[in-house]
Design a protein around this motif. Sequence first.
Motif, short mmCIF file in Angstrom:
data_model
loop_
_atom_site.label_atom_id
_atom_site.label_comp_id
_atom_site.label_asym_id
_atom_site.label_seq_id
_atom_site.Cartn_x
_atom_site.Cartn_y
_atom_site.Cartn_z
N MET A 1 0.84 -1.18 0.00
CA MET A 1 0.00 0.00 0.00
C MET A 1 0.88 1.24 0.00
O MET A 1 1.84 1.35 0.76
N SER A 2 0.54 2.19 -0.82
CA SER A 2 1.25 3.46 -0.85
C SER A 2 0.47 4.50 -0.04
O SER A 2 -0.76 4.52 -0.08
N TRP A 3 1.19 5.33 0.68
CA TRP A 3 0.59 6.35 1.52
C TRP A 3 0.78 7.73 0.89
O TRP A 3 1.86 8.03 0.38
N THR A 4 -0.26 8.55 0.98
CA THR A 4 -0.15 9.94 0.55
C THR A 4 -0.11 10.79 1.82
O THR A 4 -1.03 10.73 2.64
N VAL A 5 0.96 11.55 1.97
CA VAL A 5 1.17 12.37 3.16
C VAL A 5 1.21 13.84 2.76
O VAL A 5 2.05 14.24 1.94
N TYR A 6 0.31 14.63 3.32
CA TYR A 6 0.25 16.06 3.04
C TYR A 6 1.12 16.80 4.05
O TYR A 6 1.01 16.58 5.26
N LEU A 7 1.99 17.68 3.56
CA LEU A 7 2.92 18.42 4.41
C LEU A 7 2.44 19.87 4.55
O LEU A 7 2.63 20.69 3.65
N SER A 8 1.86 20.19 5.68
CA SER A 8 1.29 21.51 5.94
C SER A 8 2.19 22.31 6.87
O SER A 8 2.87 21.74 7.71
N GLY A 9 2.14 23.62 6.73
CA GLY A 9 2.79 24.45 7.73
C GLY A 9 3.91 25.31 7.20
O GLY A 9 3.98 25.61 6.01
N GLU A 10 4.76 25.70 8.11
CA GLU A 10 5.75 26.75 7.85
C GLU A 10 6.61 26.45 6.63
O GLU A 10 6.86 25.31 6.30
N ILE A 11 7.01 27.56 5.98
CA ILE A 11 7.73 27.45 4.72
C ILE A 11 9.14 28.03 4.77
O ILE A 11 9.78 28.19 3.74
N HIS A 12 9.64 28.33 5.96
CA HIS A 12 10.91 29.04 6.07
C HIS A 12 12.10 28.15 6.43
O HIS A 12 13.21 28.66 6.55
N THR A 13 11.87 26.86 6.58
CA THR A 13 12.97 25.93 6.83
C THR A 13 12.86 24.76 5.86
O THR A 13 11.87 24.64 5.13
N ASP A 14 13.84 23.87 5.89
CA ASP A 14 13.86 22.75 4.95
C ASP A 14 13.28 21.46 5.52
O ASP A 14 13.62 20.37 5.09
N TRP A 15 12.33 21.56 6.44
CA TRP A 15 11.78 20.36 7.07
C TRP A 15 11.13 19.41 6.05
O TRP A 15 11.23 18.19 6.20
N ARG A 16 10.50 19.96 5.02
CA ARG A 16 9.89 19.09 4.00
C ARG A 16 10.96 18.27 3.28
O ARG A 16 10.80 17.06 3.07
N GLU A 17 12.05 18.93 2.91
CA GLU A 17 13.13 18.24 2.22
C GLU A 17 13.76 17.17 3.12
O GLU A 17 14.13 16.09 2.65
N GLN A 18 13.88 17.46 4.42
CA GLN A 18 14.42 16.47 5.35
C GLN A 18 13.53 15.23 5.41
O GLN A 18 14.03 14.10 5.41
N LEU A 19 12.22 15.45 5.48
CA LEU A 19 11.29 14.32 5.51
C LEU A 19 11.38 13.51 4.21
O LEU A 19 11.45 12.27 4.25
N GLN A 20 11.36 14.20 3.10
CA GLN A 20 11.40 13.52 1.81
C GLN A 20 12.69 12.71 1.66
O GLN A 20 12.67 11.57 1.18
N ALA A 21 13.81 13.29 2.08
CA ALA A 21 15.09 12.58 1.99
C ALA A 21 15.10 11.36 2.90
O ALA A 21 15.58 10.29 2.51
N GLY A 22 14.58 11.50 4.12
CA GLY A 22 14.54 10.38 5.05
C GLY A 22 13.67 9.24 4.55
O GLY A 22 14.03 8.06 4.65
N VAL A 23 12.54 9.58 3.99
CA VAL A 23 11.62 8.57 3.44
C VAL A 23 12.25 7.90 2.22
O VAL A 23 12.19 6.67 2.08
N ALA A 24 12.88 8.69 1.35
CA ALA A 24 13.53 8.13 0.16
C ALA A 24 14.68 7.20 0.55
O ALA A 24 14.83 6.12 -0.04
N ALA A 25 15.47 7.58 1.55
CA ALA A 25 16.60 6.76 1.99
C ALA A 25 16.14 5.39 2.49
O ALA A 25 16.85 4.39 2.33
N LEU A 26 14.95 5.35 3.08
CA LEU A 26 14.41 4.08 3.59
C LEU A 26 13.55 3.35 2.56
O LEU A 26 13.11 2.23 2.81
N GLY A 27 13.29 4.00 1.44
CA GLY A 27 12.47 3.38 0.41
C GLY A 27 11.03 3.15 0.84
O GLY A 27 10.41 2.17 0.43
N LEU A 28 10.51 4.05 1.65
CA LEU A 28 9.15 3.88 2.15
C LEU A 28 8.11 4.18 1.07
O LEU A 28 8.33 5.04 0.21
N PRO A 29 6.98 3.49 1.12
CA PRO A 29 5.93 3.70 0.13
C PRO A 29 5.09 4.94 0.44
O PRO A 29 3.92 4.86 0.80
#
Length: 147
Positions: A1-29
């Motif tokens: 099963m693939s999950w769709t995760v919506y990333l809401s909130g502040e736009i002044h730091t790279d938290w979205r990129e950190q999450l995306q990189a962490g998920v990609a490194a683990l190969g999560l769906p």
Amino acid sequence: MSWTVYLSGEIHTDWREQLQAGVAALGLPVEFTAPVTDHGASDAAGDILGVPEVPFWRDHQSSKVNGIRTKTMLEQCDLAVIRFGDKYKQWNAAFDAGYCAALGRPYITLHGEDIVHPLKEVDAAAMAWAQTPEQVVEVLQYVTTVR
């Protein structure tokens, strides 16, 4: 099963990129969706309908156009991560959390300990409170892979 995760909130730091990189490194769906994070583009979203002379109406018009995207993506996601930063008040993030709660859509809040008190109601309805993007990645790893 693939999950769709919506990333809401502040736009002044790279938290979205950190999450995306962490998920990609683990190969999560996991597939991520998000609001428009370019502040200028977001503020001008309604300008395609004409630029009102009064700033209030420009903001109002743009928030409605942006709302098409936000509402649709929140309704379609499996989980939302709602980030509250320390630099600005993210009223839109609080609204997104309330909308998730009303939909029965699970969400994780992501913020520092210093704003626990003002977010107590938002956190009370959350399924988890994380303080770092790495903790969110760990939650995503758990919910997407543990059988």
